[in-house]
Scaffold this active site. Sequence first.
Site, PDB file in Angstrom:
ATOM      1  N   THR A   1     -59.785 -11.589 -15.395  1.00 40.83           N
ATOM      2  CA  THR A   1     -59.801 -12.950 -14.835  1.00 40.83           C
ATOM      3  C   THR A   1     -59.955 -13.929 -15.992  1.00 40.83           C
ATOM      4  O   THR A   1     -60.988 -13.934 -16.674  1.00 40.83           O
ATOM      5  CB  THR A   1     -60.978 -13.092 -13.850  1.00 40.83           C
ATOM      6  OG1 THR A   1     -60.800 -12.128 -12.809  1.00 40.83           O
ATOM      7  CG2 THR A   1     -61.032 -14.491 -13.257  1.00 40.83           C
TER       8      THR A   1
ATOM      9  N   PHE B   1     -66.280 -13.401   5.920  1.00 40.77           N
ATOM     10  CA  PHE B   1     -66.966 -14.089   4.828  1.00 40.77           C
ATOM     11  C   PHE B   1     -67.799 -15.297   5.246  1.00 40.77           C
ATOM     12  O   PHE B   1     -67.936 -16.259   4.492  1.00 40.77           O
ATOM     13  CB  PHE B   1     -65.941 -14.520   3.757  1.00 40.77           C
ATOM     14  CG  PHE B   1     -66.117 -13.712   2.511  1.00 40.77           C
ATOM     15  CD1 PHE B   1     -65.621 -12.425   2.442  1.00 40.77           C
ATOM     16  CD2 PHE B   1     -66.820 -14.211   1.425  1.00 40.77           C
ATOM     17  CE1 PHE B   1     -65.817 -11.643   1.312  1.00 40.77           C
ATOM     18  CE2 PHE B   1     -67.025 -13.445   0.291  1.00 40.77           C
ATOM     19  CZ  PHE B   1     -66.513 -12.158   0.236  1.00 40.77           C
TER      20      PHE B   1
ATOM     21  N   TYR C   1     -70.998 -14.754   6.482  1.00 37.97           N
ATOM     22  CA  TYR C   1     -72.353 -14.239   6.694  1.00 37.97           C
ATOM     23  C   TYR C   1     -73.348 -14.992   5.810  1.00 37.97           C
ATOM     24  O   TYR C   1     -73.173 -15.037   4.589  1.00 37.97           O
ATOM     25  CB  TYR C   1     -72.425 -12.748   6.342  1.00 37.97           C
ATOM     26  CG  TYR C   1     -71.714 -11.869   7.338  1.00 37.97           C
ATOM     27  CD1 TYR C   1     -72.354 -11.474   8.502  1.00 37.97           C
ATOM     28  CD2 TYR C   1     -70.412 -11.443   7.113  1.00 37.97           C
ATOM     29  CE1 TYR C   1     -71.709 -10.664   9.429  1.00 37.97           C
ATOM     30  CE2 TYR C   1     -69.759 -10.636   8.039  1.00 37.97           C
ATOM     31  CZ  TYR C   1     -70.411 -10.256   9.187  1.00 37.97           C
ATOM     32  OH  TYR C   1     -69.776  -9.459  10.097  1.00 37.97           O
TER      33      TYR C   1
ATOM     34  N   CYS D   1     -68.330 -11.329 -10.479  1.00 41.46           N
ATOM     35  CA  CYS D   1     -67.195 -12.250 -10.358  1.00 41.46           C
ATOM     36  C   CYS D   1     -67.553 -13.645  -9.846  1.00 41.46           C
ATOM     37  O   CYS D   1     -67.333 -14.621 -10.548  1.00 41.46           O
ATOM     38  CB  CYS D   1     -66.126 -11.630  -9.469  1.00 41.46           C
ATOM     39  SG  CYS D   1     -65.386 -10.175 -10.229  1.00 41.46           S
TER      40      CYS D   1
ATOM     41  N   LYS E   1     -69.773 -16.018 -12.116  1.00 41.69           N
ATOM     42  CA  LYS E   1     -69.158 -16.410 -13.394  1.00 41.69           C
ATOM     43  C   LYS E   1     -67.851 -17.167 -13.179  1.00 41.69           C
ATOM     44  O   LYS E   1     -67.524 -18.081 -13.926  1.00 41.69           O
ATOM     45  CB  LYS E   1     -68.982 -15.195 -14.309  1.00 41.69           C
ATOM     46  CG  LYS E   1     -67.683 -14.447 -14.155  1.00 41.69           C
ATOM     47  CD  LYS E   1     -67.509 -13.403 -15.246  1.00 41.69           C
ATOM     48  CE  LYS E   1     -66.387 -12.431 -14.917  1.00 41.69           C
ATOM     49  NZ  LYS E   1     -65.071 -12.994 -14.750  1.00 41.69           N
TER      50      LYS E   1
HETATM   51  N1  LIG Z   1     -65.434  -6.127 -11.172  1.00 42.78           N
HETATM   52  C1  LIG Z   1     -64.670  -6.697 -10.258  1.00 42.78           C
HETATM   53  O1  LIG Z   1     -64.883  -6.578  -9.059  1.00 42.78           O
HETATM   54  C2  LIG Z   1     -63.480  -7.522 -10.669  1.00 42.78           C
HETATM   55  C3  LIG Z   1     -62.511  -7.870  -9.698  1.00 42.78           C
HETATM   56  C4  LIG Z   1     -61.417  -8.614 -10.100  1.00 42.78           C
HETATM   57  C5  LIG Z   1     -61.316  -9.036 -11.427  1.00 42.78           C
HETATM   58  N2  LIG Z   1     -62.290  -8.716 -12.328  1.00 42.78           N
HETATM   59  C6  LIG Z   1     -62.114  -9.153 -13.712  1.00 42.78           C
HETATM   60  O2  LIG Z   1     -61.629  -8.056 -14.470  1.00 42.78           O
HETATM   61  C7  LIG Z   1     -62.151  -8.094 -15.802  1.00 42.78           C
HETATM   62  C8  LIG Z   1     -62.884  -6.801 -16.101  1.00 42.78           C
HETATM   63  O3  LIG Z   1     -63.993  -6.708 -15.228  1.00 42.78           O
HETATM   64  P1  LIG Z   1     -64.811  -5.350 -15.053  1.00 42.78           P
HETATM   65  O4  LIG Z   1     -65.809  -5.597 -13.976  1.00 42.78           O
HETATM   66  O5  LIG Z   1     -63.867  -4.233 -14.927  1.00 42.78           O
HETATM   67  O6  LIG Z   1     -65.532  -5.268 -16.490  1.00 42.78           O
HETATM   68  P2  LIG Z   1     -66.421  -4.090 -17.075  1.00 42.78           P
HETATM   69  O7  LIG Z   1     -67.481  -4.735 -17.873  1.00 42.78           O
HETATM   70  O8  LIG Z   1     -66.799  -3.135 -15.986  1.00 42.78           O
HETATM   71  O9  LIG Z   1     -65.421  -3.294 -18.045  1.00 42.78           O
HETATM   72  C9  LIG Z   1     -64.886  -3.830 -19.207  1.00 42.78           C
HETATM   73  C10 LIG Z   1     -64.569  -2.688 -20.169  1.00 42.78           C
HETATM   74  O10 LIG Z   1     -63.836  -3.217 -21.274  1.00 42.78           O
HETATM   75  C11 LIG Z   1     -64.227  -2.514 -22.441  1.00 42.78           C
HETATM   76  N3  LIG Z   1     -63.804  -3.235 -23.634  1.00 42.78           N
HETATM   77  C12 LIG Z   1     -64.335  -4.351 -24.195  1.00 42.78           C
HETATM   78  N4  LIG Z   1     -63.638  -4.697 -25.290  1.00 42.78           N
HETATM   79  C13 LIG Z   1     -62.640  -3.801 -25.427  1.00 42.78           C
HETATM   80  C14 LIG Z   1     -61.581  -3.636 -26.368  1.00 42.78           C
HETATM   81  N5  LIG Z   1     -61.414  -4.473 -27.386  1.00 42.78           N
HETATM   82  N6  LIG Z   1     -60.725  -2.604 -26.197  1.00 42.78           N
HETATM   83  C15 LIG Z   1     -60.884  -1.737 -25.172  1.00 42.78           C
HETATM   84  N7  LIG Z   1     -61.865  -1.856 -24.259  1.00 42.78           N
HETATM   85  C16 LIG Z   1     -62.737  -2.866 -24.388  1.00 42.78           C
HETATM   86  C17 LIG Z   1     -65.719  -2.350 -22.253  1.00 42.78           C
HETATM   87  O11 LIG Z   1     -66.256  -1.342 -23.107  1.00 42.78           O
HETATM   88  C18 LIG Z   1     -65.803  -2.003 -20.759  1.00 42.78           C
HETATM   89  O12 LIG Z   1     -65.723  -0.599 -20.560  1.00 42.78           O
HETATM   90  C19 LIG Z   1     -63.032  -9.342 -15.861  1.00 42.78           C
HETATM   91  O13 LIG Z   1     -62.275 -10.412 -16.335  1.00 42.78           O
HETATM   92  C20 LIG Z   1     -63.390  -9.571 -14.407  1.00 42.78           C
HETATM   93  O14 LIG Z   1     -63.675 -10.907 -14.139  1.00 42.78           O
HETATM   94  C21 LIG Z   1     -63.357  -7.950 -11.990  1.00 42.78           C
END
Ligand SMILES: NC(=O)c1ccc[n+]([C@@H]2O[C@H](COP(=O)([O-])OP(=O)(O)OC[C@H]3O[C@@H](n4cnc5c(N)ncnc54)[C@H](O)[C@@H]3O)[C@@H](O)[C@H]2O)c1
Length: 447
Positions: A121, A255, A257, A266, A269
């Site tokens: 994101t 949504f 509740y 998410c 932030k």
């Molecule tokens: N978690 C959710 O529900 C969700 C849903 C939709 C979108 N997002 C978005 O997706 C993105 C990732 O979220 P997440 O929850 O999966 O994050 P997370 O923290 O679970 O995972 C991120 C991973 O990236 C790795 N990483 C960092 N730098 C790196 C690099 N240079 N090379 C390779 N790997 C690297 C980290 O070690 C970690 O394992 C964010 O932007 C988040 O906003 C998250």
Amino acid sequence: MKVTVFGIGYVGLVQAAVLAGVGHDVVCVDIDAERVENLKKGIIPIYEPGLSALVKESADAGRLQFTTDAELGVKHGRIQFIAVGTPPDEDGSADLQYVLAVAKTIATYMVAPKIIVDKSTVPVGTADKVSDCVSAVLKERGFDLGFDVVSNPEFLKEGAAVADCQRPDRIVIGTDSPAVESKMRELYAPFNRNHEKLIVMDVRSAELTKYAANCMLATKISFMNEMANLAEKLGADIEKVRQGIGSDPRIGYHFIYPGCGYGGSCFPKDVQALVRTAEKVGYVPELLKSVEAVNSRQKEKLFTHIQAYFGGDLHGKKIALWGLSFKPNTDDMRDASSRVLMDSLWAAGAMVQAYDPEAMNEAQRIYGARSDLSLMGTKESALNAADALVVCTEWNAFKAPDFDLVKERLSHAVIFDGRNLYDPAMLEQQGIAYYGIGRGRSVLSFS
Ligand SMILES: NC(=O)c1ccc[n+]([C@@H]2O[C@H](COP(=O)([O-])OP(=O)(O)OC[C@H]3O[C@@H](n4cnc5c(N)ncnc54)[C@H](O)[C@@H]3O)[C@@H](O)[C@H]2O)c1
């Protein structure tokens, strides 16, 4: 198709496993060596229903590999996903350092054209930054290679992430290139059979779509929490109001509740990041700022109720806490309401006996050993000699407890229900004091 995914977190790992599950050949790269080694052994770093079996099946079939070797990853996929974190920086803007580090890595090792897909994101304009970064590194290397940067935001819900990725509501693709659109169509064809799910648009609109979606959902929650707080003051029951308004199809039941605030990695932030984006372009986002402010206040709600009930003195009180994760079916405690509550309870001298069906290891990792936190093996043992029960997360396991047992184990028969799981009248009959969110009576008047 050959695909590489950078970042093996909630989004990257689920996306990779689902793509491999339909037959794509996926290499996952992460800088966290321990995570990669564990995944190679079949140890999944997060709890997500269905994920473990899906990873195992594709890894065993050789379609899903894990590595820290970025060069190998870059060479593998024509399509390179960036799925790394975008945490808030000091002022709440999305911190793009991890996204840009991956862009640099891709540019450093690429020897053939690539489609770089922003799955993280990221604020509007990030695809341009990724593009500039890749161009600069290629220029330094003296390479003239074609590449495209696509925005393909992820809409999965933690707790149902695998199902969401396997059967997405929509697949948003931000690109102006028909050739790239066609490649992305090919990639997602297995998920696009039932009806057309691809929504293709320009890159900036795609980037904004993700923030607009999360901010809309956060707004619905904060709106209901505002109504709940009013209901409490006015002697109304927000659960009746919820049903009354949800029955209008223009509003709907999803949504709305009320509760002890939204958390997770998410909504908090992303609302903050869009506020900062707006301010940077000279727009004052009044509504979004209020959504955030209402939510921060709501996360204090349970503590305020508990404190009022005990006449302002929580020193030495033992509080049973059910639910640590920010929502059910996940072990994710990022920005969870439980954390705000525990911090307040500890600051007031109380002790916490907590239980969560999946987040116990995560809680252990975050808090380690501390004398004012006991992580209990069952929801029943968390009640032992506690002065009150507080529910922070609406896990199914908490929805129909044995209230006789709850009453027997607690030293004060009182429940503070941050998710409105229980029927106030029924609990009153059982002789248990009950305080939900917006259920028509304020704690102060009953303390
Ligand atoms: N978690 C959710 O529900 C969700 C849903 C939709 C979108 N997002 C978005 O997706 C993105 C990732 O979220 P997440 O929850 O999966 O994050 P997370 O923290 O679970 O995972 C991120 C991973 O990236 C790795 N990483 C960092 N730098 C790196 C690099 N240079 N090379 C390779 N790997 C690297 C980290 O070690 C970690 O394992 C964010 O932007 C988040 O906003 C998250």
